[in-house]
Write a protein that holds these residues in place. Structure first.
Motif, PDB file in Angstrom:
ATOM      1  N   VAL A  50       0.912  -1.132  -0.042  1.00 14.50           N
ATOM      2  CA  VAL A  50      -0.104   0.089  -0.118  1.00 14.50           C
ATOM      3  C   VAL A  50       0.906   1.158  -0.161  1.00 14.50           C
ATOM      4  CG1 VAL A  50      -1.860   1.436   1.307  1.00 14.50           C
ATOM      5  CG2 VAL A  50      -1.919  -1.175   1.197  1.00 14.50           C
ATOM      6  N   VAL A  54       0.943   0.691  -5.213  1.00 16.92           N
ATOM      7  CA  VAL A  54      -0.267  -0.201  -5.019  1.00 16.92           C
ATOM      8  C   VAL A  54      -1.050  -0.847  -6.128  1.00 16.92           C
ATOM      9  CG1 VAL A  54      -2.165   1.660  -4.994  1.00 16.92           C
ATOM     10  CG2 VAL A  54      -2.354  -0.420  -3.506  1.00 16.92           C
ATOM     11  N   LEU A  55      -0.722  -0.087  -7.118  1.00 23.84           N
ATOM     12  CA  LEU A  55      -1.154  -0.533  -8.558  1.00 23.84           C
ATOM     13  C   LEU A  55       0.053  -1.542  -9.272  1.00 23.84           C
ATOM     14  CD1 LEU A  55      -3.382   2.246  -9.731  1.00 23.84           C
ATOM     15  CD2 LEU A  55      -4.068   0.055  -8.793  1.00 23.84           C
ATOM     16  N   TYR A  57       0.455  -4.263  -9.135  1.00 23.24           N
ATOM     17  CA  TYR A  57      -0.193  -5.652  -9.953  1.00 23.24           C
ATOM     18  C   TYR A  57      -0.805  -5.528 -11.236  1.00 23.24           C
ATOM     19  CZ  TYR A  57      -4.615  -3.421  -7.985  1.00 23.24           C
ATOM     20  OH  TYR A  57      -5.516  -2.927  -7.769  1.00 23.24           O
ATOM     21  N   MET A  64      -0.061 -11.794  -9.327  1.00 23.68           N
ATOM     22  CA  MET A  64       0.128 -10.694  -8.080  1.00 23.68           C
ATOM     23  C   MET A  64      -0.585 -10.940  -6.996  1.00 23.68           C
ATOM     24  SD  MET A  64       3.152  -8.550  -9.327  1.00 23.68           S
ATOM     25  CE  MET A  64       2.728  -7.250  -8.173  1.00 23.68           C
ATOM     26  N   GLN A  65      -0.124 -10.518  -5.654  1.00 22.87           N
ATOM     27  CA  GLN A  65      -1.199 -10.338  -4.872  1.00 22.87           C
ATOM     28  C   GLN A  65      -1.065  -9.015  -4.241  1.00 22.87           C
ATOM     29  OE1 GLN A  65      -1.474 -13.227  -1.783  1.00 22.87           O
ATOM     30  NE2 GLN A  65      -1.144 -14.980  -3.218  1.00 22.87           N
ATOM     31  N   GLU A  66      -1.902  -8.251  -3.893  1.00 19.37           N
ATOM     32  CA  GLU A  66      -2.018  -6.850  -3.172  1.00 19.37           C
ATOM     33  C   GLU A  66      -2.194  -7.124  -1.613  1.00 19.37           C
ATOM     34  OE1 GLU A  66      -1.485  -3.600  -2.406  1.00 19.37           O
ATOM     35  OE2 GLU A  66      -3.344  -4.204  -1.583  1.00 19.37           O
ATOM     36  N   ALA A  67      -1.072  -6.790  -0.902  1.00 14.06           N
ATOM     37  CA  ALA A  67      -1.119  -6.983   0.426  1.00 14.06           C
ATOM     38  C   ALA A  67      -1.705  -5.743   1.182  1.00 14.06           C
ATOM     39  CB  ALA A  67       0.326  -7.123   0.933  1.00 14.06           C
ATOM     40  N   ALA A  68      -1.984  -5.873   2.095  1.00 11.65           N
ATOM     41  CA  ALA A  68      -2.500  -4.703   3.411  1.00 11.65           C
ATOM     42  C   ALA A  68      -1.269  -3.868   3.785  1.00 11.65           C
ATOM     43  CB  ALA A  68      -3.038  -5.354   4.578  1.00 11.65           C
ATOM     44  N   HIS A  69      -1.288  -2.737   4.162  1.00 17.23           N
ATOM     45  CA  HIS A  69      -0.299  -1.757   4.333  1.00 17.23           C
ATOM     46  C   HIS A  69       0.883  -2.357   5.320  1.00 17.23           C
ATOM     47  CE1 HIS A  69       1.500   1.911   4.331  1.00 17.23           C
ATOM     48  NE2 HIS A  69       1.128   2.581   5.100  1.00 17.23           N
ATOM     49  N   ARG A  71       2.231  -5.474   5.218  1.00 16.53           N
ATOM     50  CA  ARG A  71       2.306  -6.999   5.490  1.00 16.53           C
ATOM     51  C   ARG A  71       2.588  -7.732   4.277  1.00 16.53           C
ATOM     52  NH1 ARG A  71       1.610  -4.461   9.835  1.00 16.53           N
ATOM     53  NH2 ARG A  71      -0.521  -3.824  10.347  1.00 16.53           N
ATOM     54  N   ALA A  74       5.026 -10.852   5.203  1.00 13.76           N
ATOM     55  CA  ALA A  74       4.005 -11.763   5.522  1.00 13.76           C
ATOM     56  C   ALA A  74       3.354 -12.642   4.542  1.00 13.76           C
ATOM     57  CB  ALA A  74       3.196 -11.507   6.907  1.00 13.76           C
ATOM     58  N   VAL A  75       2.868 -11.801   3.761  1.00 11.86           N
ATOM     59  CA  VAL A  75       2.064 -12.490   2.448  1.00 11.86           C
ATOM     60  C   VAL A  75       3.134 -13.277   1.715  1.00 11.86           C
ATOM     61  CG1 VAL A  75       0.609 -12.177   0.414  1.00 11.86           C
ATOM     62  CG2 VAL A  75       0.427 -10.572   2.521  1.00 11.86           C
ATOM     63  N   GLY A  78       3.694 -16.613   3.291  1.00 12.50           N
ATOM     64  CA  GLY A  78       2.676 -17.429   3.351  1.00 12.50           C
ATOM     65  C   GLY A  78       2.913 -18.099   1.860  1.00 12.50           C
ATOM     66  N   ILE A  79       2.820 -17.328   0.671  1.00 11.81           N
ATOM     67  CA  ILE A  79       2.836 -17.696  -0.601  1.00 11.81           C
ATOM     68  C   ILE A  79       4.223 -18.762  -0.769  1.00 11.81           C
ATOM     69  CG2 ILE A  79       3.504 -17.159  -2.939  1.00 11.81           C
ATOM     70  CD1 ILE A  79       2.283 -14.146  -2.511  1.00 11.81           C
TER      71      ILE A  79
ATOM     72  N   PHE B  26      -0.432 -21.041  10.533  1.00  6.71           N
ATOM     73  CA  PHE B  26       0.315 -20.002  10.747  1.00  6.71           C
ATOM     74  C   PHE B  26      -0.197 -19.231  12.179  1.00  6.71           C
ATOM     75  CE2 PHE B  26       0.320 -20.019   6.202  1.00  6.71           C
ATOM     76  CZ  PHE B  26       1.701 -19.961   5.987  1.00  6.71           C
ATOM     77  N   ASN B  62      -1.887 -12.518   7.694  1.00  5.10           N
ATOM     78  CA  ASN B  62      -1.520 -11.963   6.294  1.00  5.10           C
ATOM     79  C   ASN B  62      -0.661 -13.351   5.665  1.00  5.10           C
ATOM     80  OD1 ASN B  62      -2.149  -9.293   5.795  1.00  5.10           O
ATOM     81  ND2 ASN B  62      -1.809  -9.227   7.891  1.00  5.10           N
ATOM     82  N   MET B  63       0.093 -14.007   6.691  1.00  4.54           N
ATOM     83  CA  MET B  63       0.645 -15.316   5.952  1.00  4.54           C
ATOM     84  C   MET B  63      -0.459 -16.030   5.602  1.00  4.54           C
ATOM     85  SD  MET B  63       3.623 -16.252   8.718  1.00  4.54           S
ATOM     86  CE  MET B  63       4.787 -14.806   9.151  1.00  4.54           C
ATOM     87  N   GLY B  66      -1.490 -14.908   2.303  1.00  7.33           N
ATOM     88  CA  GLY B  66      -0.385 -15.230   0.988  1.00  7.33           C
ATOM     89  C   GLY B  66      -0.920 -16.793   0.542  1.00  7.33           C
ATOM     90  N   ALA B  67      -0.872 -17.554   1.770  1.00  7.47           N
ATOM     91  CA  ALA B  67      -1.106 -18.960   1.518  1.00  7.47           C
ATOM     92  C   ALA B  67      -2.280 -19.533   0.829  1.00  7.47           C
ATOM     93  CB  ALA B  67      -0.636 -19.833   2.795  1.00  7.47           C
ATOM     94  N   TYR B  92      -9.646  -8.157   4.658  1.00  8.82           N
ATOM     95  CA  TYR B  92      -8.825  -8.262   3.226  1.00  8.82           C
ATOM     96  C   TYR B  92      -9.259  -9.535   2.839  1.00  8.82           C
ATOM     97  CZ  TYR B  92      -6.147  -3.813   3.578  1.00  8.82           C
ATOM     98  OH  TYR B  92      -5.442  -2.572   3.651  1.00  8.82           O
ATOM     99  N   ILE B 209      -4.390 -11.436  -6.742  1.00 10.07           N
ATOM    100  CA  ILE B 209      -5.414 -11.348  -5.521  1.00 10.07           C
ATOM    101  C   ILE B 209      -5.400  -9.971  -4.968  1.00 10.07           C
ATOM    102  CG2 ILE B 209      -5.524 -12.291  -3.214  1.00 10.07           C
ATOM    103  CD1 ILE B 209      -5.834 -14.595  -5.298  1.00 10.07           C
TER     104      ILE B 209
END
Ligand SMILES: Cc1ncc(C[n+]2csc(CCOP(=O)(O)OP(=O)(O)O)c2C)c(N)n1
Ligand code: SF4
Lengths: 251, 354
Positions: A50, A54-55, A57, A64-69, A71, A74-75, A78-79, B26, B62-63, B66-67, B92, B209
């Motif tokens: 953010v 932000v754009l 993506y 692409m993933q758009e994350a929260a401000h 984060r 962390a996103v 996860g990926i 997580f 947030n993990m 992503g996951a 989100y 996403i």
């Protein structure tokens, strides 16, 4: 005639929303070139922040993933934990990465997540209209430090590359700039290296790129580039702060 | 398969998740749910998965974002204060339509509160919690067997609707031990998720996403799409248990652990000839409104019993819509209603003293 300058495949053929003269555009191009040269576009997943980017993506031709401000790291974690063979990167501004997302970047780095982080440090909150960032230099006037950042009131700017270099986790940390063609070339090498490291499974790589915000600095694009040399680099020295490949060698 | 195992609630959730095909968890420590991330840290590596202890609940959710976006079956768990921190991420996740399962082993609040069981996160779970117009399916088990079965269903529902699903337990359910049976085959093949960001080599086109829609008309269209989906959930997914409601003068609403207590009180009341029935919502959202509307035709009064200062009672009132009086009995702070006190309340209401 051979084409010597073409749009990288990884960069979408669209008009971006960036202000004229903003170096976000150059940095996007360098990221796209690195992805092209490593031939990883079809397994790359980018995470947009953010902030002005932000754009992003819409600008990269990968998933692409758009994350929260703040984060995005962390996103990315996860990926990457789900898709270890994917190439996962975040592209984040200084408000996003160094302020609200400080915990996420520190811990992704400490875990040595095998991801690539492009950290765009323009010393200001661009998207919200020029407020003070954690990286705003002492004396710099912003809308929330209208008298100039005063250490007694607003504290000191954060040096992220140096801070992260104290950790065991990261594989590679470099700070670069894009205010001259030579610097752009150096930045290109660093960004490519940060992606190549991930391909080779070396671990967390971050490139901090000193960037301009002519709009909110109240400068012409050329003045803004000059300010990077005159004011930013003295406080944010360029160079490699961590490189596991160089470890054991003389530093 | 087919055999009963004595397990602790939190661990049973973990095993059920693994059998439902979850390989990514997580978490962040908080009492009274620690046995779940601990179980996952132990068990997931044995099945080729991973549990990451995040730096905070914010990072953990947030993990999960992503996951889930990368197509995995993924879970996170926490208890009340930690669930508060996850609200941004849940908004989100709902907006970006990512399937995942969140467990809240509710403890007494507000603030740091206590570590004993409570149900005072009902509003947070069912009315939004985070910003914007969104909904989560909220499942409230009352026994460990039901919890295990609902975890299985939660993953399937999350995938079916591309939506977060919450298991709302409480400290009691997390900590107690009961025999459970894992009835279903282990999930080995996950449903295809052609929308997931797995790299363009794995699907046609480019997947994104996202929850940002800068043009108001496009955001409104997205909201309308979400609302249609929520309407479908409301139409198709309501679950509740109803006991002795047909002839009941007093119909009691209770969910989770509290429903077990109310059940004992109801049985005692029946022995004394008092006609008391129970409606136990299993889905807290969607709320089983119709069950209450039907009961309002025959019952004389309603009572909601909760481990809170009175949250679900508002939904009971909305459903009953003024047709009959709706009373409330609750304890807070980790204090648990006793069957005796609940029976006492029945008597007062039926005796006209409430
Ligand atoms: C939780 C949250 N807080 C605040 C905002 C508002 N906001 C949007 S962008 C931004 C700052 C962006 O600055 P930076 O990361 O430096 O990127 P730049 O715009 O300069 O590229 C803020 C505070 C938000 N979107 N979400
Ligand atoms: S506001 Fe600043 S950082 Fe944002 S696009 Fe414009 S010049 Fe670039």
């Amino acid at each position: 005639m051979a084409k010597v300058f073409a749009r990288p495949k990884a960069l979408a053929d669209v008009v971006t929303h960036y202000c004229p003269g903003c170096t976000h555009g150059i940095i996007h191009r360098l990221v796209a070139e690195a992805i092209d040269e490593l031939d990883i576009l079809d397994r790359t997943i980018g995470v947009a922040p953010v902030g002005c980017a932000v754009l992003a993506y819409d600008y990269f031709e990968c998933d692409m993933q758009e994350a929260a401000h703040g984060r995005a790291p962390a996103v990315c974690t996860g990926i990457k934990r789900v898709l270890p063979d994917a190439i996962v990167f975040s592209y984040q501004g200084d408000g996003d990465l160094a302020s609200i997302g400080a915990a996420e970047i520190v811990h992704a780095a400490a875990r040595g997540e095998n991801i690539t982080v492009i950290f765009v440090n323009n010393g200001i909150y661009g998207m919200t209209g020029g407020q003070m960032a954690p990286t705003t230099l002492i004396g710099h006037k912003t809308t929330t430090s209208p008298y100039g950042r005063d250490a007694a009131v607003q504290g000191y700017p954060l040096r992220i590359a140096e801070m992260l270099a104290t950790l065991e986790g990261p594989a590679y940390i470099e700070r670069v700039s894009v205010h001259t063609p030579q610097h752009v070339n150096r930045a290109k090498r660093a960004i490519k290296r940060a992606f190549a490291n991930q391909v080779e499974g070396k671990g967390f790589s971050i490139v901090e790129v000193l960037s301009t915000c002519p709009t909110n600095w109240g400068m012409t694009p050329v003045e803004a580039l000059q300010r990077v040399a005159d004011e930013m680099i003295p406080y944010y020295p360029l160079g490699v702060f961590k490189d596991i490949d160089a470890e054991g060698e003389d530093k | 398969m087919g055999e009963k195992i004595l397990m602790k609630g939190n661990e049973a959730i973990g095993e059920a998740a693994i059998r439902a095909g979850c390989r990514h968890f997580f978490g962040y420590p908080i009492t009274p749910q620690n046995e779940l991330p601990e179980y996952m840290a132990r068990r997931l590596p044995e099945v080729g998965g991973v549990m990451v202890q995040a730096e905070s609940e914010i990072a953990a959710i947030n993990m999960v974002y992503g996951a889930a976006g990368a197509g995995a079956r993924v879970m996170t768990s926490s208890s009340s204060p930690g669930i508060s921190l996850k609200q941004e991420g849940l908004s989100y996740i709902a907006a970006a339509e990512l399937p995942c399962v969140i467990v809240n082993m509710v403890r007494g609040g507000p603030g740091l509160g206590g570590i004993q069981p409570a149900q005072s996160d009902y509003w947070q779970a069912t009315k939004g919690g985070g910003h914007g117009d969104y909904r989560m399916l909220v499942l409230a088990p009352a026994s460990l067997q039901e919890m295990v079965d609902l975890v299985r269903d939660a993953f399937a529902l999350a995938d079916k609707y591309r939506n977060p699903v919450m298991i709302l337990g409480d400290g009691m359910l997390g900590q107690m031990m009961e025999p459970v049976m894992f009835k279903d085959e282990e999930v080995r093949e996950l449903p295809a998720k052609e929308w997931a960001t797995t790299g363009t080599r794995n699907h046609p086109g480019r997947n994104v996403i996202n929850s940002l829609y800068l043009q108001p008309d496009r955001l409104e269209a997205h909201n309308e799409h979400l609302q249609r989906k929520y309407a479908q959930m409301a139409a198709n997914e309501v679950r509740y248990e109803s006991v002795n409601v047909e002839d009941a003068d007093l119909v009691v609403a209770a969910f989770g652990s509290t429903a077990r207590i109310v059940r004992s009180a109801m049985e005692a009341a029946r022995q004394e000839g008092l006609r008391v029935g129970l409606i136990r919502p299993i889905t807290l959202w969607p709320f089983p409104e119709e069950a209450f509307q039907q009961a309002a035709k025959t019952a004389k009064a309603f009572l909601s019993v909760e481990m809170s200062a009175g949250q679900m009672v508002e939904d009971v009132r909305l459903a009953v819509n003024g047709q009959k009086p709706v009373y409330f009995y609750g304890r807070t702070g980790g204090m648990i209603p006793t069957p005796e006190a609940v029976l006492e309340k029945f008597k007062k209401i039926l005796g006209g003293e409430a």
